[in-house]
Design a protein around this motif. Sequence first.
Motif, PDB file in Angstrom:
ATOM      1  N   LEU A 230       0.807  -1.216   0.000  1.00 57.13           N
ATOM      2  CA  LEU A 230       0.000   0.000   0.000  1.00 57.13           C
ATOM      3  C   LEU A 230       0.842   1.268   0.000  1.00 57.13           C
ATOM      4  CD1 LEU A 230      -2.936  -0.853   2.429  1.00 57.13           C
ATOM      5  CD2 LEU A 230      -2.862  -0.979  -0.051  1.00 57.13           C
ATOM      6  N   GLY A 231       2.162   1.136   0.096  1.00 52.14           N
ATOM      7  CA  GLY A 231       3.024   2.309   0.100  1.00 52.14           C
ATOM      8  C   GLY A 231       3.008   3.080   1.399  1.00 52.14           C
ATOM      9  N   ASP A 232       2.642   2.411   2.512  1.00 49.16           N
ATOM     10  CA  ASP A 232       2.625   3.090   3.816  1.00 49.16           C
ATOM     11  C   ASP A 232       4.007   3.172   4.443  1.00 49.16           C
ATOM     12  OD1 ASP A 232      -0.070   3.332   3.506  1.00 49.16           O
ATOM     13  OD2 ASP A 232      -0.576   1.592   4.746  1.00 49.16           O
ATOM     14  N   HIS A 233       4.877   2.250   4.118  1.00 51.81           N
ATOM     15  CA  HIS A 233       6.206   2.185   4.738  1.00 51.81           C
ATOM     16  C   HIS A 233       7.268   2.018   3.656  1.00 51.81           C
ATOM     17  CE1 HIS A 233       4.087   1.488   8.571  1.00 51.81           C
ATOM     18  NE2 HIS A 233       3.322   0.661   7.875  1.00 51.81           N
ATOM     19  N   GLN A 234       8.429   2.595   3.932  1.00 49.60           N
ATOM     20  CA  GLN A 234       9.542   2.485   2.988  1.00 49.60           C
ATOM     21  C   GLN A 234      10.840   2.318   3.772  1.00 49.60           C
ATOM     22  OE1 GLN A 234      11.295   5.891   0.610  1.00 49.60           O
ATOM     23  NE2 GLN A 234      10.087   4.871  -0.992  1.00 49.60           N
ATOM     24  N   ILE A 235      11.628   1.351   3.391  1.00 47.09           N
ATOM     25  CA  ILE A 235      12.918   1.088   4.034  1.00 47.09           C
ATOM     26  C   ILE A 235      13.999   1.091   2.948  1.00 47.09           C
ATOM     27  CG2 ILE A 235      14.295  -0.607   5.290  1.00 47.09           C
ATOM     28  CD1 ILE A 235      11.763  -1.570   6.617  1.00 47.09           C
ATOM     29  N   ALA A 236      15.091   1.798   3.223  1.00 43.17           N
ATOM     30  CA  ALA A 236      16.212   1.842   2.283  1.00 43.17           C
ATOM     31  C   ALA A 236      17.506   1.815   3.088  1.00 43.17           C
ATOM     32  CB  ALA A 236      16.145   3.092   1.413  1.00 43.17           C
ATOM     33  N   ASN A 247      35.130   1.043   9.363  1.00 40.04           N
ATOM     34  CA  ASN A 247      35.716   2.047   8.480  1.00 40.04           C
ATOM     35  C   ASN A 247      34.961   2.192   7.149  1.00 40.04           C
ATOM     36  OD1 ASN A 247      37.820   2.544  10.310  1.00 40.04           O
ATOM     37  ND2 ASN A 247      38.950   0.762   9.531  1.00 40.04           N
ATOM     38  N   SER A 248      33.714   1.750   7.115  1.00 39.29           N
ATOM     39  CA  SER A 248      32.921   1.808   5.884  1.00 39.29           C
ATOM     40  C   SER A 248      31.826   2.862   6.001  1.00 39.29           C
ATOM     41  CB  SER A 248      32.283   0.448   5.600  1.00 39.29           C
ATOM     42  OG  SER A 248      33.264  -0.547   5.392  1.00 39.29           O
ATOM     43  N   ASP A 249      31.321   3.282   4.844  1.00 41.77           N
ATOM     44  CA  ASP A 249      30.171   4.173   4.777  1.00 41.77           C
ATOM     45  C   ASP A 249      28.908   3.324   4.666  1.00 41.77           C
ATOM     46  OD1 ASP A 249      31.986   6.210   4.784  1.00 41.77           O
ATOM     47  OD2 ASP A 249      31.914   6.514   2.599  1.00 41.77           O
ATOM     48  N   TYR A 250      27.910   3.665   5.421  1.00 40.02           N
ATOM     49  CA  TYR A 250      26.629   2.972   5.294  1.00 40.02           C
ATOM     50  C   TYR A 250      25.531   3.866   5.881  1.00 40.02           C
ATOM     51  CZ  TYR A 250      28.026   1.569  10.048  1.00 40.02           C
ATOM     52  OH  TYR A 250      28.474   1.560  11.344  1.00 40.02           O
ATOM     53  N   PHE A 251      24.298   3.597   5.484  1.00 44.24           N
ATOM     54  CA  PHE A 251      23.160   4.384   5.986  1.00 44.24           C
ATOM     55  C   PHE A 251      21.932   3.476   6.070  1.00 44.24           C
ATOM     56  CE2 PHE A 251      22.430   4.556   1.465  1.00 44.24           C
ATOM     57  CZ  PHE A 251      21.050   4.549   1.329  1.00 44.24           C
ATOM     58  N   PHE A 252      20.974   3.915   6.871  1.00 43.23           N
ATOM     59  CA  PHE A 252      19.682   3.231   6.998  1.00 43.23           C
ATOM     60  C   PHE A 252      18.598   4.299   7.068  1.00 43.23           C
ATOM     61  CE2 PHE A 252      16.104   1.588   9.422  1.00 43.23           C
ATOM     62  CZ  PHE A 252      15.850   0.384   8.798  1.00 43.23           C
ATOM     63  N   GLN A 253      17.528   4.119   6.294  1.00 41.63           N
ATOM     64  CA  GLN A 253      16.459   5.122   6.245  1.00 41.63           C
ATOM     65  C   GLN A 253      15.099   4.429   6.293  1.00 41.63           C
ATOM     66  OE1 GLN A 253      16.302   8.817   3.562  1.00 41.63           O
ATOM     67  NE2 GLN A 253      14.927   7.397   2.497  1.00 41.63           N
ATOM     68  N   TYR A 254      14.207   4.976   7.117  1.00 44.52           N
ATOM     69  CA  TYR A 254      12.833   4.475   7.214  1.00 44.52           C
ATOM     70  C   TYR A 254      11.866   5.630   6.946  1.00 44.52           C
ATOM     71  CZ  TYR A 254       8.350   3.210   9.302  1.00 44.52           C
ATOM     72  OH  TYR A 254       7.020   3.003   9.522  1.00 44.52           O
ATOM     73  N   GLY A 255      10.854   5.369   6.103  1.00 41.59           N
ATOM     74  CA  GLY A 255       9.848   6.376   5.797  1.00 41.59           C
ATOM     75  C   GLY A 255       8.456   5.909   6.187  1.00 41.59           C
ATOM     76  N   TYR A 256       7.760   6.757   6.965  1.00 38.46           N
ATOM     77  CA  TYR A 256       6.367   6.471   7.347  1.00 38.46           C
ATOM     78  C   TYR A 256       5.481   7.341   6.470  1.00 38.46           C
ATOM     79  CZ  TYR A 256       2.178   5.854  10.206  1.00 38.46           C
ATOM     80  OH  TYR A 256       0.906   5.551  10.640  1.00 38.46           O
ATOM     81  N   LEU A 261       1.199  13.823   5.794  1.00 44.66           N
ATOM     82  CA  LEU A 261       2.544  14.292   6.122  1.00 44.66           C
ATOM     83  C   LEU A 261       3.466  13.078   6.247  1.00 44.66           C
ATOM     84  CD1 LEU A 261       4.327  16.717   6.859  1.00 44.66           C
ATOM     85  CD2 LEU A 261       3.678  16.358   9.265  1.00 44.66           C
ATOM     86  N   ASP A 262       4.539  13.042   5.467  1.00 42.97           N
ATOM     87  CA  ASP A 262       5.471  11.921   5.466  1.00 42.97           C
ATOM     88  C   ASP A 262       6.597  12.172   6.472  1.00 42.97           C
ATOM     89  OD1 ASP A 262       3.953  10.888   3.429  1.00 42.97           O
ATOM     90  OD2 ASP A 262       5.267  11.657   1.844  1.00 42.97           O
ATOM     91  N   TYR A 263       7.007  11.107   7.143  1.00 37.94           N
ATOM     92  CA  TYR A 263       8.099  11.180   8.102  1.00 37.94           C
ATOM     93  C   TYR A 263       9.232  10.252   7.646  1.00 37.94           C
ATOM     94  CZ  TYR A 263       4.585  13.293  11.177  1.00 37.94           C
ATOM     95  OH  TYR A 263       3.624  14.097  11.715  1.00 37.94           O
ATOM     96  N   TYR A 264      10.446  10.769   7.676  1.00 37.90           N
ATOM     97  CA  TYR A 264      11.626   9.985   7.317  1.00 37.90           C
ATOM     98  C   TYR A 264      12.629  10.035   8.481  1.00 37.90           C
ATOM     99  CZ  TYR A 264      10.214   9.550   2.441  1.00 37.90           C
ATOM    100  OH  TYR A 264       9.547   9.230   1.285  1.00 37.90           O
TER     101      TYR A 264
END
Length: 280
Positions: A230-236, A247-256, A261-264
């Motif tokens: 349904l596109g309610d949640h997004q994980i990247a 010593n590495s670059d990395y990221f984690f992102q969650y979108g509600y 109003l969208d929250y990241y």
Amino acid sequence: MYNHDYGQTDIYVVDANNGIIKRITETKYNESHPVWANTKKALLYTADHNGVWNLFLHPLEAVGSLNDNIQYPITNVLTGLQQPTISRDDNSLIFAGYSGIGWDLYSLNQPLTLKKKVVAPTQFHMNDELDLEDIVDLRRHKSNNRLFQNESISYSNWVFARGYENFNAPLKDSKGDFEIISMDSTNIDGRYIPKSYKTRFTLDLVSGNLQLSNVFGATGMTYFSFSDILGDHQIAFGTEMVLTLENSDYFFQYGYLKNRLDYYFTGFQNANFFQVDYWS
């Protein structure tokens, strides 16, 4: 006129001078595309006698009633023909015939001299008057009582033509023994079955890059993105695994994304080997 069969066609002749209409054919089958013969008093037309459109010759000099069947077929093709056109000297006739996957043009020599052909009835024509509603379907998921002829229903949740499940089912008025049997996500009457939504993530994107450095050699980063149906949640997230995790670059992102109003929310690490301070 209320009981006239408008689906059945016959041939008529209209006198252009006085407007008198004369009926030429009166049959149970259809006639179409009439053309005048030029050297004889006759008509040629197509008719679906016995289920296939063939070319008919109708002499107009013969004396008799409309039901004397003075017309007769002069072709016997399997796929039908249409739109005949005859030459001025009646020596050649052109018509459109179906062959393979399309229509082509064919010629017929001396059409007025051709003998009567015997056109055998097709299987469709022989079964045309059978009542298909009387065929019994013993499969359990095809209930004979799932539709009601006089029932007023809303089509907002209706599933149209879902595998033609209801094609052979007769209609009845009684609701007494109506049985609901679940088939996938719908009832057998075509309505959706309400179910609670369960969040299920699917993979949307996989990407990556490769870098060559004269200091660190070969390095790379890989990206992944997931979202629910349904596109309610997004994980990247993305990670660099060439070096150690520290010593590495990395990221984690969650979108509600459920509301307007969208929250990241994002967490990341950037390894910087050339600057030593509060941020390193």
